[in-house]
Design a protein around this motif. Structure first.
Motif, PDB file in Angstrom:
ATOM      1  N   PRO A 169       0.809  -1.228   0.000  1.00 34.95           N
ATOM      2  CA  PRO A 169       0.000   0.000   0.000  1.00 34.95           C
ATOM      3  C   PRO A 169       0.842   1.277   0.000  1.00 34.95           C
ATOM      4  CG  PRO A 169      -0.085  -1.079   2.152  1.00 34.95           C
ATOM      5  CD  PRO A 169       0.660  -1.993   1.242  1.00 34.95           C
ATOM      6  N   HIS A 170       2.133   1.168   0.367  1.00 41.53           N
ATOM      7  CA  HIS A 170       2.989   2.361   0.465  1.00 41.53           C
ATOM      8  C   HIS A 170       3.753   2.651  -0.825  1.00 41.53           C
ATOM      9  CE1 HIS A 170       2.039   2.231   4.694  1.00 41.53           C
ATOM     10  NE2 HIS A 170       2.502   0.991   4.757  1.00 41.53           N
ATOM     11  N   GLY A 171       3.385   2.004  -1.907  1.00 42.80           N
ATOM     12  CA  GLY A 171       4.060   2.263  -3.176  1.00 42.80           C
ATOM     13  C   GLY A 171       4.510   1.003  -3.881  1.00 42.80           C
ATOM     14  N   GLY A 172       4.502  -0.121  -3.161  1.00 43.22           N
ATOM     15  CA  GLY A 172       4.890  -1.396  -3.768  1.00 43.22           C
ATOM     16  C   GLY A 172       3.982  -1.767  -4.923  1.00 43.22           C
ATOM     17  N   TYR A 173       2.751  -1.239  -4.882  1.00 37.44           N
ATOM     18  CA  TYR A 173       1.783  -1.533  -5.955  1.00 37.44           C
ATOM     19  C   TYR A 173       2.289  -1.019  -7.309  1.00 37.44           C
ATOM     20  CZ  TYR A 173       0.517   3.378  -5.251  1.00 37.44           C
ATOM     21  OH  TYR A 173       0.568   4.741  -5.125  1.00 37.44           O
ATOM     22  N   VAL A 174       3.142   0.019  -7.287  1.00 35.56           N
ATOM     23  CA  VAL A 174       3.627   0.612  -8.549  1.00 35.56           C
ATOM     24  C   VAL A 174       4.401  -0.427  -9.355  1.00 35.56           C
ATOM     25  CG1 VAL A 174       5.140   2.374  -9.570  1.00 35.56           C
ATOM     26  CG2 VAL A 174       3.708   2.956  -7.610  1.00 35.56           C
ATOM     27  N   THR A 175       5.407  -1.072  -8.720  1.00 38.28           N
ATOM     28  CA  THR A 175       6.210  -2.052  -9.453  1.00 38.28           C
ATOM     29  C   THR A 175       5.390  -3.302  -9.788  1.00 38.28           C
ATOM     30  OG1 THR A 175       7.139  -2.683  -7.311  1.00 38.28           O
ATOM     31  CG2 THR A 175       8.552  -1.404  -8.753  1.00 38.28           C
ATOM     32  N   ILE A 176       4.448  -3.653  -8.914  1.00 43.16           N
ATOM     33  CA  ILE A 176       3.609  -4.836  -9.181  1.00 43.16           C
ATOM     34  C   ILE A 176       2.695  -4.571 -10.383  1.00 43.16           C
ATOM     35  CG2 ILE A 176       1.752  -6.297  -8.248  1.00 43.16           C
ATOM     36  CD1 ILE A 176       4.548  -6.938  -7.111  1.00 43.16           C
ATOM     37  N   VAL A 177       2.158  -3.349 -10.475  1.00 42.81           N
ATOM     38  CA  VAL A 177       1.303  -2.993 -11.620  1.00 42.81           C
ATOM     39  C   VAL A 177       2.130  -3.039 -12.908  1.00 42.81           C
ATOM     40  CG1 VAL A 177       0.059  -1.070 -12.736  1.00 42.81           C
ATOM     41  CG2 VAL A 177      -0.409  -1.634 -10.342  1.00 42.81           C
ATOM     42  N   ILE A 178       3.343  -2.459 -12.864  1.00 41.36           N
ATOM     43  CA  ILE A 178       4.216  -2.455 -14.047  1.00 41.36           C
ATOM     44  C   ILE A 178       4.567  -3.893 -14.438  1.00 41.36           C
ATOM     45  CG2 ILE A 178       6.488  -1.763 -14.958  1.00 41.36           C
ATOM     46  CD1 ILE A 178       6.262   0.693 -13.001  1.00 41.36           C
ATOM     47  N   ALA A 179       4.950  -4.709 -13.432  1.00 42.55           N
ATOM     48  CA  ALA A 179       5.301  -6.120 -13.695  1.00 42.55           C
ATOM     49  C   ALA A 179       4.108  -6.862 -14.294  1.00 42.55           C
ATOM     50  CB  ALA A 179       5.761  -6.799 -12.407  1.00 42.55           C
ATOM     51  N   SER A 180       2.897  -6.585 -13.785  1.00 41.62           N
ATOM     52  CA  SER A 180       1.687  -7.257 -14.287  1.00 41.62           C
ATOM     53  C   SER A 180       1.428  -6.922 -15.751  1.00 41.62           C
ATOM     54  CB  SER A 180       0.461  -6.856 -13.449  1.00 41.62           C
ATOM     55  OG  SER A 180       0.683  -7.196 -12.099  1.00 41.62           O
ATOM     56  N   ILE A 181       1.653  -5.641 -16.129  1.00 43.27           N
ATOM     57  CA  ILE A 181       1.470  -5.233 -17.532  1.00 43.27           C
ATOM     58  C   ILE A 181       2.463  -5.999 -18.411  1.00 43.27           C
ATOM     59  CG2 ILE A 181       1.699  -3.305 -19.177  1.00 43.27           C
ATOM     60  CD1 ILE A 181       0.739  -1.471 -16.788  1.00 43.27           C
ATOM     61  N   LEU A 182       3.719  -6.086 -17.948  1.00 38.74           N
ATOM     62  CA  LEU A 182       4.761  -6.790 -18.711  1.00 38.74           C
ATOM     63  C   LEU A 182       4.438  -8.287 -18.825  1.00 38.74           C
ATOM     64  CD1 LEU A 182       7.888  -5.037 -17.143  1.00 38.74           C
ATOM     65  CD2 LEU A 182       7.069  -4.742 -19.472  1.00 38.74           C
ATOM     66  N   ILE A 183       3.955  -8.878 -17.722  1.00 39.08           N
ATOM     67  CA  ILE A 183       3.577 -10.301 -17.728  1.00 39.08           C
ATOM     68  C   ILE A 183       2.449 -10.523 -18.744  1.00 39.08           C
ATOM     69  CG2 ILE A 183       2.431 -12.131 -16.369  1.00 39.08           C
ATOM     70  CD1 ILE A 183       3.999 -10.999 -13.898  1.00 39.08           C
ATOM     71  N   PHE A 184       1.487  -9.587 -18.764  1.00 37.97           N
ATOM     72  CA  PHE A 184       0.350  -9.684 -19.687  1.00 37.97           C
ATOM     73  C   PHE A 184       0.833  -9.663 -21.140  1.00 37.97           C
ATOM     74  CE2 PHE A 184      -3.015  -7.555 -22.210  1.00 37.97           C
ATOM     75  CZ  PHE A 184      -4.030  -8.499 -22.060  1.00 37.97           C
TER      76      PHE A 184
END
Length: 654
Positions: free
Chosen positions: A420-435
């Motif tokens: 919740p403190h910003g880790g979501y940023v890299t997870i969102v980016i990683a998810s787009i790349l995985i997609f």
């Protein structure tokens, strides 16, 4: 570079190699002291137990995770001298375990996502040292300015800058060691943190102890990049130089700890309101300006290593059919040196976005590390299969892999606190790349399943007759088709349809070219098969997954070699041109698929194929991807029919 020369380079240990290794490999892990201790202490009052526990956890993380897992074990999993999660996947792919594609894609995407946050956090942590002298300065424009400069110079290659990297990083690590040692001499007692009991006590006794692991983990985030860049320097050079690097890092962490223990009960801000970073606090006042400049340069070098690593990763992903074809440039003649404009500018936009979103390095720490721990877990899974291939005893594999899964899953749980403190940023980016990677891989697989392959033998007679049928206007002297058919005696049905039915194409010679991407990084081989003498030839190129597919140039070389050996006559067959020894024209025909309206698809196939064709609009065209001269290329569109509908029953009434 020949395979033997490449092997020689990677197995050779030299002083020059060690210096280059310092400049290229250890930038990311080497700049961790800029922010690790600061993030562990945070805004809380300094507590000796937390400091000793934190340093103990750092020491054992660097020992177990970086030294044993990466430097000793993972570096052994080299693919002809090359490292990285995709090189490792190319090795274990031979096991035919299909689901191993999952950890490869997740790991590669996570590493790329963290590559977007590493340059901002390293540069911001270094630049914020200026606040010692200018407390109210806004560092955001300075950080963005440095990042823009760094990404702009990528197009010129890093050959010149590379010569500057090694001595600069030598100064950096020397500075880390000396600064740390000076503090340790004043409080030798801090060395007791080598005892793992202090790390255990922090994790078990301290109420927030377990979540401190999320910040401790930052000390080893560069280990994955270290493995990815192995091809540049070689295993032996990395292992020997790591002894010096680890000593410098450990001395600096212990030195920061010794300084902090002396100030127990105070907060970092109360020690220095302008710059409460223990990394700068352990410096003498007169040295701080020099320290800030050296730290900023080291941060830029650390960022450079990650940018180069991202280019390599995308290049491998393209060759392994995980990523759309994008333009690759070769700014220098140095082996492995590539520049991918689209990725460069996307990374820059991502980095600027991170700086504008988080502003302070302390805010970035909250986002950093969550994606990279996923990458490490995926590497551990692939490493298990690598050890099985190498027939390592299960009595060694099981305890080793269990140990690292426990360590890395603990790090993952601790890092989840950052979500919740910003880790979501890299997870969102990683998810787009995985997609994107998953869509591309699945679409290629679906496309392959619906490509009809036929035997060339069935068409030999008609092609030979077509070649001499003067009633059909000549299309080209040499007609060249790219084919995906793996077997020499087979060809796609659409190729034959193009030659015989989609306006019959009479040519004197027909050439079929197949590109086979190998599981090893560097290989350039070809094989010629004569199907009908002076009529039909097939050329198979075996290229390493890091080689450029410059088919135009390669094909010319093959033709030149065949002509010199008297295997083929490429002189024009037009009488007037033949008399004057004029070379015949070459015409490439490429097929471009589009989704047929007659296709009947399941919803998931529809999602995959529609997304694939949408992404394809932004990728390189086939002729650019194969390095062909567009003036001699003809593009033909072919409908791709998935699950052709049932035969329609019609009744004639008149």
């Amino acid at each position: 570079m020949s395979a033997s020369h490449s092997h020689e380079l990677h197995s050779k240990l030299s002083l020059g190699g060690i210096l280059v290794t310092l400049g290229i490999i250890f930038g990311d892990i080497g700049t961790s002291p800029l922010y690790v201790m600061k993030s562990i202490i945070g805004s809380y009052a300094i507590n000796t137990d937390v400091v000793l526990g934190g340093i103990s956890a750092i020491f054992w993380t660097l020992t177990l995770q970086t030294t044993i897992k990466y430097v000793l074990i993972t570096l052994s999993a080299d693919n002809h001298g090359e490292g990285g999660i995709f090189a490792l996947y190319a090795l274990v792919k031979r096991t035919k375990v299909k689901w191993l594609i999952v950890p490869a894609i997740i790991g590669g995407s996570a590493l790329l996502a963290d590559g977007i946050i590493t340059p901002p956090i390293s540069v911001a942590s270094a630049v914020e040292g200026i606040r010692t002298y200018y407390p109210d300065i806004n560092t955001v424009p300075i950080v963005i300015g440095i990042l823009i400069f760094l990404f702009t110079i990528q197009q010129f290659g890093t050959k010149l800058v590379g010569k500057f990297f090694a001595p600069m990083m030598m100064i950096w690590f020397g500075m880390l060691g000396v600064l740390g040692a000076l503090q340790i001499f004043q409080n030798v007692d801090v060395l007791k943190a080598i005892n793992p009991y202090y790390a255990y006590r922090l994790l078990i006794v301290h109420p927030e102890g377990f979540y401190v692991l999320g910040f401790v983990f930052l000390c080893t985030t560069g280990a994955e990049a270290l493995y990815s860049d192995m091809g540049h320097c070689g295993r032996k050079n990395i292992r020997v130089s790591w002894i010096f690097v680890k000593l410098a890092l450990v001395l600096n962490y212990f030195g920061q700890g010794a300084y902090l223990i002396k100030h127990e009960g105070l907060t970092l801000q109360s020690i220095n309101a302008n710059n409460g970073n223990p990394f700068y606090l352990i410096m003498a006042d007169w040295f701080q300006p020099y320290g800030i400049v050296i730290a900023t340069m080291a941060a830029v070098i650390a960022s450079q290593a990650l940018i180069s690593g991202s280019f390599t990763l995308i290049n491998e992903a393209m060759r392994l059919n995980f990523w759309p074809k994008v333009q690759i440039k070769y700014p220098t003649d140095q082996k492995g040196q590539i520049y991918i404009p689209s990725i460069n500018w996307l990374l820059l936009l991502g980095c600027i976005g991170i700086v504008l979103h988080f502003e302070e390095s302390s805010n970035m720490e909250a986002a950093y590390g969550l994606a990279i721990v996923l990458c490490m877990i995926m590497t551990t899974i692939l490493l298990t299969y690598f050890m099985i291939i190498k027939r390592v005893s299960l009595f060694i594999i099981l305890p080793l892999i269990l140990l690292y899964l426990v360590i890395e899953i603990s790090f993952l749980i601790a890092n989840l606190d950052k979500f919740p403190h910003g880790g979501y940023v890299t997870i969102v980016i990683a998810s787009i790349l995985i997609f994107v990677m998953s869509i591309w891989f699945m679409a290629k697989k679906i496309s392959k399943n619906y490509t009809k392959i036929v035997k060339i033998d069935s068409y030999k007679k008609v092609l030979a007759e077509l070649s001499v049928d003067l009633s059909i206007p000549k299309y080209a002297t040499h007609l060249v088709y790219m084919t995906n058919a793996n077997r020499v005696d087979e060809i796609e049905e659409k190729v034959m349809y193009s030659i015989l039915q989609k306006r019959p194409k009479r040519a004197d010679l027909y050439w079929f070219i197949h590109v086979n991407i190998m599981n090893e990084p560097y290989k350039k081989e070809y094989k010629v098969n004569e199907i009908i003498k002076d009529d039909i030839y097939r050329i198979d190129f075996n290229l390493g997954f890091r080689e450029a597919t410059k088919i135009n140039l390669m094909f010319k070389e093959v033709i030149k070699d065949m002509v010199s050996k008297g295997e083929v006559d490429i002189t024009s067959r037009y009488e007037s041109l033949s008399k004057n020894n004029i070379i015949g024209d070459f015409k490439f025909v490429l097929s471009e698929k589009f989704l047929s309206n007659d296709s009947f698809m399941h919803w998931h196939e529809k999602l995959v194929m529609n997304t694939y064709f949408f992404i394809k609009k932004f990728s390189l065209s086939e002729e650019q991807a194969f390095g062909l001269d567009s003036s001699s290329v003809k593009i033909e569109k072919f409908p791709m029919v998935l699950h052709a509908p049932e035969k329609i029953e019609l009744t004639r009434i008149g």
